[in-house]
Design a protein around this motif. Structure first.
Motif, short mmCIF file in Angstrom:
data_model
loop_
_atom_site.label_atom_id
_atom_site.label_comp_id
_atom_site.label_asym_id
_atom_site.label_seq_id
_atom_site.Cartn_x
_atom_site.Cartn_y
_atom_site.Cartn_z
N ARG A 21 44.54 46.49 73.78
CA ARG A 21 44.11 45.84 75.01
C ARG A 21 44.38 44.35 75.01
O ARG A 21 44.09 43.67 74.03
CB ARG A 21 42.61 46.06 75.23
N GLN A 22 44.91 43.88 76.13
CA GLN A 22 45.10 42.44 76.26
C GLN A 22 43.85 41.84 76.87
O GLN A 22 43.20 42.49 77.68
CB GLN A 22 46.28 42.18 77.18
N PRO A 23 43.52 40.62 76.51
CA PRO A 23 42.31 40.04 77.10
C PRO A 23 42.49 39.82 78.60
O PRO A 23 43.57 39.46 79.05
CB PRO A 23 42.19 38.69 76.38
N VAL A 24 41.48 40.10 79.37
CA VAL A 24 41.54 39.77 80.80
C VAL A 24 40.44 38.76 81.09
O VAL A 24 39.45 38.67 80.36
CB VAL A 24 41.39 40.99 81.74
N ALA A 25 40.64 38.04 82.17
CA ALA A 25 39.77 36.91 82.46
C ALA A 25 38.30 37.31 82.59
O ALA A 25 37.43 36.71 81.97
CB ALA A 25 40.25 36.23 83.72
N SER A 26 38.06 38.35 83.38
CA SER A 26 36.66 38.63 83.67
C SER A 26 36.35 40.08 83.34
O SER A 26 37.18 40.96 83.46
CB SER A 26 36.43 38.36 85.15
N PHE B 199 42.65 47.05 86.07
CA PHE B 199 41.30 46.54 86.31
C PHE B 199 41.37 45.09 86.83
O PHE B 199 40.64 44.70 87.74
CB PHE B 199 40.45 46.59 85.03
N SER B 200 42.29 44.31 86.27
CA SER B 200 42.35 42.90 86.64
C SER B 200 42.80 42.70 88.10
O SER B 200 42.68 41.61 88.64
CB SER B 200 43.27 42.14 85.69
N LYS B 201 43.30 43.75 88.74
CA LYS B 201 43.72 43.63 90.13
C LYS B 201 42.62 44.03 91.11
O LYS B 201 42.69 43.71 92.31
CB LYS B 201 44.94 44.53 90.40
N LEU B 202 41.60 44.72 90.61
CA LEU B 202 40.51 45.16 91.50
C LEU B 202 39.80 43.94 92.08
O LEU B 202 39.51 42.98 91.35
CB LEU B 202 39.50 46.01 90.72
N ALA C 121 31.27 46.64 86.24
CA ALA C 121 31.65 46.16 84.91
C ALA C 121 32.96 46.82 84.50
O ALA C 121 33.25 47.96 84.88
CB ALA C 121 30.56 46.51 83.90
N LYS C 122 33.72 46.07 83.70
CA LYS C 122 34.99 46.62 83.24
C LYS C 122 34.81 47.95 82.50
O LYS C 122 35.59 48.89 82.66
CB LYS C 122 35.68 45.60 82.33
N ASP C 123 33.73 48.03 81.73
CA ASP C 123 33.50 49.26 80.96
C ASP C 123 33.26 50.49 81.83
O ASP C 123 33.36 51.61 81.36
CB ASP C 123 32.31 49.07 80.01
N ASP C 124 32.90 50.25 83.09
CA ASP C 124 32.72 51.40 83.99
C ASP C 124 34.05 51.94 84.48
O ASP C 124 34.14 53.09 84.92
CB ASP C 124 31.89 51.00 85.23
N VAL C 125 35.07 51.09 84.46
CA VAL C 125 36.35 51.48 85.04
C VAL C 125 37.41 51.77 83.97
O VAL C 125 38.24 52.65 84.13
CB VAL C 125 36.85 50.35 85.99
#
Ligand code: PHE
Length: 428
Positions: free
Chosen positions: A48-53, A82-85, A64-68
């Motif tokens: 996984r690459q780090p994403v901003a939020s 996820f980072s585009k949602l 939360a990211k963990d939900d998606v």
């Protein structure tokens, strides 16, 4: 621009269905949940690459990211998605997609004052029922596969079309509506395909008093009104162009059509549409009605109207892109600020039964993000032992700067490593 006409044509139409079915034939073991996807999930954390939020707000709800993005065999959503949602490019009035959305609103508001309800903030996370069942997509339709659609879990997806909202809005009593939103599809990589794009859906319901005054049967009445309305929309956007109607197939409409316009010396598909299947109306408390529905891809039209050569540009935050567009200015021509050369890298490997090009493209995007411009199969052969080798050419190009050799070599090295680990193929 030959490529533009291919931008996200419908996966529900017959031609693209055949295209997908051929893929299935070729990869006959490509079951709804492929083992390559499973392989990618089991190693997901490591890559996984780090994403901003890690939290995103969608229609007023914090998600939360963990939900998606979950390490679970029923989930195939990568961080890049996820980072585009929640980005909602279509709600930015100075963005080409927002300008186009408003341009279409203007057409409907002028010709049908106060008639159409507008929605552009409906949650892109929907149930399988909303996305497929409610619009009569057959249980075995290829669009339901894990290779084509992003699943949050076995019952929840990122909508792959705005038609996912037809039934709920009818049920809520809406009879004239436009729904704009981000939609998500797993796909290959080129200048007209991106796994997130934007659609607008339109629906209009008629009651007996509408068609009784005409001498037409309800279906013909709706079809005539549909064609008239959409020809008007095409003229509003493109001027006095030549148009033609092509018979099409969608599970949710009958009859179904595609509208094409003759633009820049070629025929271009503008939208898909048709008379809504009676079953959808009946199931959503609209007995004794007929309706039309259409769906159009905003990127496809915006690329042509604004002369935008690559679909990745819509996501650019480079001022040299963003500053060229402003509210209400439909069709200003984009001026390329600089053209950096692409750099090509080839890679060959022996595929396995579960290999798909969509999985490959997702791995490549996971490493190179928007620096990858195109992934194309340039060689394909099967040896005497029945092993199949594919050679893919990856084009790297930034829209914003020149890339160094070092940078590209590192990307390619990472791509090779991850393709091998996540897709279980044997590099050659
Ligand atoms: N949902 C279709 C697609 O994504 C488009 C469409 C919408 C066609 C409504 C007919 C009616 O391809």
């Amino acid at each position: 621009m030959a490529v533009v006409s291919s931008a996200h044509s419908s996966i529900f139409s017959k031609t693209s269905l055949f295209h997908h079915m051929n893929c299935f034939k070729r990869f006959s073991f490509c079951l709804p949940f492929s083992s390559s996807a499973a392989a990618s999930l089991s190693t997901k954390k490591k890559w996984r690459q780090p994403v901003a939020s890690s939290v995103v707000e969608l229609c007023g709800i914090k998600i939360a990211k963990d939900d998606v993005v979950r390490d679970d065999p029923t989930n195939n959503i990568p961080d890049t998605i996820f980072s585009k949602l929640g980005m909602q490019l279509h709600r930015r009035n100075n963005h080409p997609l927002g300008i186009l959305k408003n341009g279409i609103y203007e057409y409907f508001d002028t010709n049908y004052p106060n008639m159409f309800d507008k929605f552009d903030d409906l949650c892109p996370i929907v149930s399988v029922k909303q996305n497929f069942d409610d619009v009569l997509v057959p249980a075995d339709h290829v669009s339901r596969s894990y290779n084509d659609t992003y699943y949050v879990d076995s019952q929840t997806v990122l909508r792959c079309h705005t038609s996912a909202h037809q039934a709920e809005l009818l049920r809520r009593g809406h009879t004239h509506f436009l729904v704009t939103g981000d939609v998500y599809r797993r796909d290959s990589i080129d200048s007209t395909h991106y796994p997130v794009f934007h659609q607008m859906e339109g629906v209009r319901v008629f009651t007996p008093d509408n068609w009784e005054a005409s001498c037409l049967d309800p279906t013909s009445y709706a079809a005539e009104d549909l064609k008239k309305s959409l020809e008007g929309l095409a003229r509003h956007l493109f001027g006095a162009v030549e148009m033609r109607w092509i018979d099409a197939y969608f599970p949710f409409t009958n009859p179904s059509y595609e509208l094409e316009i003759y633009f820049k010396e070629k025929w271009m598909e503008v939208l898909g549409c048709g008379v809504m299947e009676q079953e959808i109306l009946k199931s959503n408390s609209r007995l004794n009605s007929v309706a039309w529905a259409f769906g159009l891809g905003l990127e496809r039209l915006a690329m042509v109207l604004f002369d935008i050569p690559d679909i990745r540009l819509f996501w650019s935050i480079d001022e040299r892109f963003t500053s060229q567009f402003s509210e209400g200015q439909m069709g200003v021509k984009f001026k390329t600020f600089s053209k950096y050369p692409p750099c090509y890298k080839d890679m060959s490997f022996w595929i396995n039964e579960s290999f798909t090009e969509n999985n490959l493209c997702e791995v490549v995007r996971g490493v190179a993000g928007d620096l990858v411009e195109e992934v194309s199969l340039i060689d394909n052969f099967t040896n005497k032992k029945g092993m199949t080798s594919h050679c893919y050419r990856i084009a790297y190009r930034s829209m914003e700067r020149s890339l160094t050799d070092e940078e590209i070599n590192e990307l390619q090295w990472n791509v090779r490593e991850q393709v091998q680990n996540k897709l279980n193929v044997v590099l050659r």
